[in-house]
Design an enzyme around this catalytic site. Structure first.
Site, PDB file in Angstrom:
ATOM      1  N   LYS A  84       0.854  -1.192   0.000  1.00 34.38           N
ATOM      2  CA  LYS A  84       0.000   0.000   0.000  1.00 34.38           C
ATOM      3  C   LYS A  84       0.889   1.241   0.000  1.00 34.38           C
ATOM      4  O   LYS A  84       1.741   1.411   0.877  1.00 34.38           O
ATOM      5  CB  LYS A  84      -0.873  -0.031   1.252  1.00 34.38           C
TER       6      LYS A  84
HETATM    7  O1  G3P Z   1      -9.295   1.819   4.194  1.00 37.46           O
HETATM    8  C1  G3P Z   1      -9.099   3.104   4.682  1.00 37.46           C
HETATM    9  C2  G3P Z   1      -9.640   3.255   6.038  1.00 37.46           C
HETATM   10  O2  G3P Z   1      -8.936   2.500   6.979  1.00 37.46           O
HETATM   11  C3  G3P Z   1      -9.798   4.656   6.489  1.00 37.46           C
HETATM   12  O3  G3P Z   1     -10.992   4.665   7.151  1.00 37.46           O
HETATM   13  O4  G3P Z   1     -12.704   5.492   8.668  1.00 37.46           O
HETATM   14  O5  G3P Z   1     -10.283   6.041   9.070  1.00 37.46           O
HETATM   15  O6  G3P Z   1     -11.515   7.091   7.193  1.00 37.46           O
HETATM   16  P1  G3P Z   1     -11.390   5.889   8.061  1.00 37.46           P
END
Ligand code: G3P
Length: 223
Positions: A84
């Protein structure tokens, strides 16, 4: 649409795979940190052993040479690793180098169609638009998923879209309707997807009706 779990929690991943619906995992430094102070490599190797498909594992360097060096190390940890890499200029350069070496890259932290176009051109295997974080700042995160899917399909690109930063079940539905190849979802959202009050009511009614009409008759022979 395939479902990945967006977590580094082994219990949640094991359960998702057992349910027959989770085919991959995405992690990031925040998610890994939540699991306590564990050795990164050991945790990733355990995750990779549980999951049939790709496990996105993020680099920590901010410049391309460091990203490439870390990617070379990370891909030795398991066969099903995807590296990633953030959608920065340095990340783009690293993506191009790794793609030429056939290292699968998930271009993460994608917030614009321009970033997605560059990622696909550089050879990223996956592009991850962050839906929830765009919604957080008053933009339409799912519109970006739609635009990237349309772009990739119009130009016949093999890069796949992972709808990421999914916060609720409505995001899953919209990602599926948008044609996202994959949605990477939190464990709690996975559990919410199967819930419906009419299913619960229906099961209760069938059970009650059976007991009223058939008493304690059962399917399996009594022991
Ligand atoms: O896959 C990306 C994710 O982990 C981010 O999620 O909820 O932190 O914006 P969030």
């Amino acid at each position: 649409m395939h479902l990945f779990l967006d977590t580094a929690n082994l219990t949640h991943i094991r359960h998702g795979v057992e349910l027959g619906v989770v085919t991959g995992v995405t992690t990031n430094p925040s998610l890994v940190s939540k699991e306590g102070k564990r050795e990164y490599k050991a945790l990733v190797k355990e995750i990779c052993a549980l999951v049939p498909g790709p496990v996105s594992t993020e680099v920590l360097s901010l410049e391309s040479s460091g990203m490439v060096a870390e990617a070379h190390e990370i891909v030795t940890w398991a066969e099903n690793i995807t590296v990633k890499i953030p959608a920065t200029l340095e990340g783009l350069r690293a993506t191009a180098i790794l793609a030429k070496e056939n290292v699968p890259v998930n271009m993460t932290l994608c917030f614009s169609l321009n970033q997605a176009i560059l990622g696909a051109e550089a050879g990223a295997t996956f592009i991850s638009p962050f839906v929830g974080r765009l919604d957080d700042v008053g933009e339409d995160g799912m519109k970006l998923v739609i635009d990237i899917v349309d772009y990739l399909s119009y130009y016949g690109c093999s890069t796949q879209v992972i709808a990421a930063s999914i916060r609720h079940t409505a995001h899953c539905l919209s990602a599926a309707k948008a044609g996202a190849h994959i949605a990477t979802i939190p464990y709690v959202v996975l559990l919410q997807m199967i819930e419906h009050p009419l299913t619960d009511t229906g099961v209760r009614r069938f059970t009650d009706d059976w007991q009223k009409g058939m008493g304690d008759a059962c399917i399996l022979p009594r022991k």
